[in-house]
Design a protein around this motif. Structure first.
Motif, mmCIF file in Angstrom:
data_model
loop_
_atom_site.group_PDB
_atom_site.id
_atom_site.type_symbol
_atom_site.label_atom_id
_atom_site.label_comp_id
_atom_site.label_asym_id
_atom_site.label_seq_id
_atom_site.Cartn_x
_atom_site.Cartn_y
_atom_site.Cartn_z
ATOM 1 N N LEU A 104 45.488 64.282 65.774
ATOM 2 C CA LEU A 104 46.539 63.819 66.690
ATOM 3 C C LEU A 104 47.027 62.436 66.300
ATOM 4 C CD1 LEU A 104 48.235 64.122 69.287
ATOM 5 C CD2 LEU A 104 46.300 63.085 70.509
ATOM 6 N N ARG A 105 46.111 61.522 66.023
ATOM 7 C CA ARG A 105 46.512 60.161 65.616
ATOM 8 C C ARG A 105 47.394 60.205 64.369
ATOM 9 N NH1 ARG A 105 41.335 59.294 67.599
ATOM 10 N NH2 ARG A 105 41.226 57.557 69.071
ATOM 11 N N THR A 106 46.981 61.012 63.414
ATOM 12 C CA THR A 106 47.735 61.114 62.161
ATOM 13 C C THR A 106 49.123 61.699 62.422
ATOM 14 O OG1 THR A 106 45.652 61.371 60.965
ATOM 15 C CG2 THR A 106 47.661 62.027 59.806
ATOM 16 N N ALA A 107 49.210 62.714 63.255
ATOM 17 C CA ALA A 107 50.508 63.329 63.576
ATOM 18 C C ALA A 107 51.428 62.351 64.294
ATOM 19 C CB ALA A 107 50.293 64.582 64.424
ATOM 20 N N ILE A 108 50.878 61.565 65.204
ATOM 21 C CA ILE A 108 51.695 60.581 65.919
ATOM 22 C C ILE A 108 52.252 59.551 64.946
ATOM 23 C CG2 ILE A 108 51.556 58.626 67.542
ATOM 24 C CD1 ILE A 108 49.746 60.468 69.274
ATOM 25 N N TRP A 109 51.421 59.076 64.045
ATOM 26 C CA TRP A 109 51.910 58.073 63.094
ATOM 27 C C TRP A 109 52.853 58.663 62.047
ATOM 28 C CZ3 TRP A 109 52.453 53.196 63.903
ATOM 29 C CH2 TRP A 109 51.767 52.662 64.988
ATOM 30 N N LEU A 112 56.101 58.630 63.984
ATOM 31 C CA LEU A 112 56.649 57.271 64.066
ATOM 32 C C LEU A 112 57.252 56.846 62.726
ATOM 33 C CD1 LEU A 112 53.862 55.590 66.221
ATOM 34 C CD2 LEU A 112 56.225 56.049 66.926
ATOM 35 N N PHE A 113 56.560 57.154 61.640
ATOM 36 C CA PHE A 113 57.062 56.815 60.311
ATOM 37 C C PHE A 113 58.386 57.529 60.026
ATOM 38 C CE2 PHE A 113 57.225 57.618 55.699
ATOM 39 C CZ PHE A 113 57.234 56.309 55.242
ATOM 40 N N VAL A 114 58.435 58.821 60.324
ATOM 41 C CA VAL A 114 59.659 59.594 60.103
ATOM 42 C C VAL A 114 60.786 59.056 60.983
ATOM 43 C CG1 VAL A 114 60.711 61.883 60.417
ATOM 44 C CG2 VAL A 114 58.491 61.671 59.285
ATOM 45 N N GLY A 115 60.485 58.748 62.239
ATOM 46 C CA GLY A 115 61.502 58.204 63.133
ATOM 47 C C GLY A 115 62.074 56.889 62.628
ATOM 48 N N LEU A 116 61.218 56.017 62.162
ATOM 49 C CA LEU A 116 61.693 54.734 61.621
ATOM 50 C C LEU A 116 62.471 54.938 60.329
ATOM 51 C CD1 LEU A 116 58.523 52.741 62.493
ATOM 52 C CD2 LEU A 116 60.821 52.181 63.302
ATOM 53 N N ASN A 117 62.055 55.909 59.534
ATOM 54 C CA ASN A 117 62.797 56.213 58.309
ATOM 55 C C ASN A 117 64.212 56.688 58.646
ATOM 56 O OD1 ASN A 117 62.706 56.377 55.399
ATOM 57 N ND2 ASN A 117 62.895 58.581 55.680
ATOM 58 N N ARG A 118 64.354 57.445 59.730
ATOM 59 C CA ARG A 118 65.679 57.932 60.156
ATOM 60 C C ARG A 118 66.566 56.766 60.581
ATOM 61 N NH1 ARG A 118 67.750 62.844 59.501
ATOM 62 N NH2 ARG A 118 67.010 64.262 61.066
ATOM 63 N N ILE A 119 65.974 55.744 61.199
ATOM 64 C CA ILE A 119 66.745 54.580 61.617
ATOM 65 C C ILE A 119 67.253 53.825 60.397
ATOM 66 C CG2 ILE A 119 66.575 52.305 62.702
ATOM 67 C CD1 ILE A 119 64.627 53.580 64.721
ATOM 68 N N ILE A 120 66.363 53.670 59.413
ATOM 69 C CA ILE A 120 66.711 52.890 58.222
ATOM 70 C C ILE A 120 67.665 53.650 57.321
ATOM 71 C CG2 ILE A 120 65.767 51.886 56.112
ATOM 72 C CD1 ILE A 120 63.235 51.245 57.819
#
Length: 126
Positions: A104-109, A112-120
């Motif tokens: 679960l921790r790994t999936a959440i991060w 988050l990483f993918v979401g931030l990549n979409r912003i950038i």
């Protein structure tokens, strides 16, 4: 996009605080109801502080937040691979609940990483 970044940061900070509280409770003697693999407990508790710091980084900069999320994702993947190998060995050192929680921790991060990549790097829409 700022609202999305704030939402991602709130998830990171909230998850970090929950991780710190849960880890501190078990370190203080609370029984989680399963075998505790102490190195994983210490890792996860320390990572709780890193989660909060990464959330603050996300608030300040999507780029720095993405770097922090990527580093945390890599560390969580390494921990997950390690405990998966221990679990598969049948030694009994790692409980299946720990394996699920680390997944679960790994999936959440990852999210988050993918979401931030979409912003950038927003998707190109011609």
């Amino acid at each position: 996009m700022r609202v999305f970044r704030v939402l991602l940061a709130a998830v990171a900070i909230g998850f970090g605080l929950l991780t710190l509280v849960a880890g501190a409770r078990v370190l203080a003697g609370a029984d989680p109801g399963y075998v505790v693999f102490r190195p994983l407990l210490l890792f996860n508790t320390a990572m709780g502080a890193a989660y909060v710091a990464a959330g603050v980084a996300m608030l300040r900069s999507a780029t720095w937040g993405k770097r922090a999320a990527g580093a945390i994702l890599a560390l969580n993947l390494l921990a997950l691979a390690t405990i998966l190998a221990l679990y598969a060995s049948g030694s009994g050192a790692v409980a299946s609940a720990s394996l699920g929680a680390m997944t679960l921790r790994t999936a959440i991060w990852l999210a988050l990483f993918v979401g931030l990549n979409r912003i950038i790097r927003p998707t190109f829409n011609p």
